[in-house]
Design an enzyme around this catalytic site. Structure first.
Site, mmCIF file in Angstrom:
data_model
loop_
_atom_site.group_PDB
_atom_site.id
_atom_site.type_symbol
_atom_site.label_atom_id
_atom_site.label_comp_id
_atom_site.label_asym_id
_atom_site.label_seq_id
_atom_site.Cartn_x
_atom_site.Cartn_y
_atom_site.Cartn_z
ATOM 1 N N CYS A 1 0.878 -1.176 0.000
ATOM 2 C CA CYS A 1 0.000 0.000 0.000
ATOM 3 C C CYS A 1 0.914 1.224 0.000
ATOM 4 C CB CYS A 1 -0.868 -0.045 1.260
ATOM 5 S SG CYS A 1 -1.888 1.416 1.507
ATOM 6 N N CYS B 1 -1.170 3.797 -6.578
ATOM 7 C CA CYS B 1 -1.993 3.190 -5.520
ATOM 8 C C CYS B 1 -2.217 1.770 -5.993
ATOM 9 C CB CYS B 1 -3.316 3.933 -5.382
ATOM 10 S SG CYS B 1 -4.572 3.031 -4.437
HETATM 11 N N1 DGL Z 1 -4.054 0.742 -1.950
HETATM 12 C C1 DGL Z 1 -3.645 1.903 -1.239
HETATM 13 C C2 DGL Z 1 -2.378 2.515 -1.834
HETATM 14 O O1 DGL Z 1 -1.611 1.843 -2.502
HETATM 15 C C3 DGL Z 1 -4.610 3.019 -1.014
HETATM 16 C C4 DGL Z 1 -6.053 2.880 -0.948
HETATM 17 C C5 DGL Z 1 -6.679 3.635 0.224
HETATM 18 O O2 DGL Z 1 -6.939 4.848 0.110
HETATM 19 O O3 DGL Z 1 -6.907 2.980 1.226
HETATM 20 O O4 DGL Z 1 -2.097 3.659 -1.608
#
Ligand code: DGL
Length: 265
Positions: free
Chosen positions: A81, A192
């Site tokens: 993430c 993301c």
């Molecule tokens: N999947 C997360 C990232 O790579 C973000 C998603 C969220 O806002 O929770 O930043």
């Protein structure tokens, strides 16, 4: 005795963590790079999205999850993430210097170096774009590319709800890119881990000429390198397993995780 223990440790899973189902795009890359490893995928969908929370909230959540992974025997942690990485990876490495902790960052380097001063848009959460980590990265490539950060609040929710292909999603993406001249655009960084799952919709909106860059494959290569360095790679020739865990567990969520893991994009 020590050899035996070492072997057990090497069979332990790699914890792969995200605010929801997005990190499955990184899990896919990990499985391609190291199909023999065991993976424990944890999505914190009950607390998603992280990208619009405060730095302190994301830090607290991320550290609590990683504490549990390590306590329960994960041999390494991949923070799949971008948001949680920018909020907490430095603190986690200080707290657990003996555990390989691998983070993810937007794949800006290959995008910035992909042409002669290309126009590059970086899609990410508001927090990733606000944080120091991304700003340092952007400053490094400012001289070789024209970089435009594009916060995308609201986009991860589509993927989280299993919508990776709909009229509504396409309209959302159209609106997001409305201010830009698509003909002058060369590359889009998917900063993301949820966004690779809407690559097909993005290509519809941007056209096939614009190249998309994701951070999963680089993170997977880095994970393999770090495990090798720590002597923690599992032996070759065995098949690894994947366990899915989610803080908002339901049968639908599990089905979505399995679908995303197999999805071609
Ligand atoms: N999947 C997360 C990232 O790579 C973000 C998603 C969220 O806002 O929770 O930043």
């Amino acid at each position: 005795m020590s050899f035996f223990n070492l072997n057990i440790k090497n069979n332990a899973p790699i914890a792969v963590f995200d605010s929801g189902v997005g990190g499955i795009s990184v899990l896919r890359a990990l499985l391609l790079e190291m199909p023999n490893e065991n993976y424990w995928y944890y999505g914190d969908s009950a607390n998603a999205p992280y990208g619009t929370k405060s730095l302190e909230e994301v830090r607290k959540l991320t550290i609590a999850h990683v504490d549990r992974f390590i306590l329960q025997g994960a041999k390494a942690v991949v923070v799949a993430c971008n948001t949680a990485t920018s909020a907490a990876v430095r603190l986690l490495r200080q707290k657990y210097p003996e555990v390989p902790i691998i983070g993810i960052e937007p794949a800006l380097k290959p995008a910035a170096l992909s042409g002669n001063h290309p126009n590059v848009i970086v899609m990410a959460t508001p927090m990733t774009i606000r944080e120091q980590k991304f700003n340092n990265l952007m400053n490094r490539y400012m001289g070789v590319a024209h970089i435009i950060p594009l916060p995308c609040p609201g986009l991860m929710e589509y993927i989280e709800h299993g919508d990776i292909h709909s009229m509504e999603l396409e309209q959302f993406l159209e609106r997001l890119f409305e201010p830009f001249d698509k003909l002058k655009l060369n590359a889009v960084v998917l900063g993301c881990t949820h966004y690779p799952f809407v690559s097909r919709e993005l290509k519809k909106v941007l056209g096939d000429r614009v190249r998309l860059y994701e951070g999963g494959p680089g993170t997977a290569r880095e994970t393999k390198r770090r495990l090798a360095e720590a002597g923690l790679l599992r032996k070759e020739g065995v098949k690894g397993e994947v366990w899915f865990e989610n803080s908002a567990y339901s049968k639908e969520k599990r089905r979505l995780c399995e679908k995303l893991l197999k999805l071609a994009y």
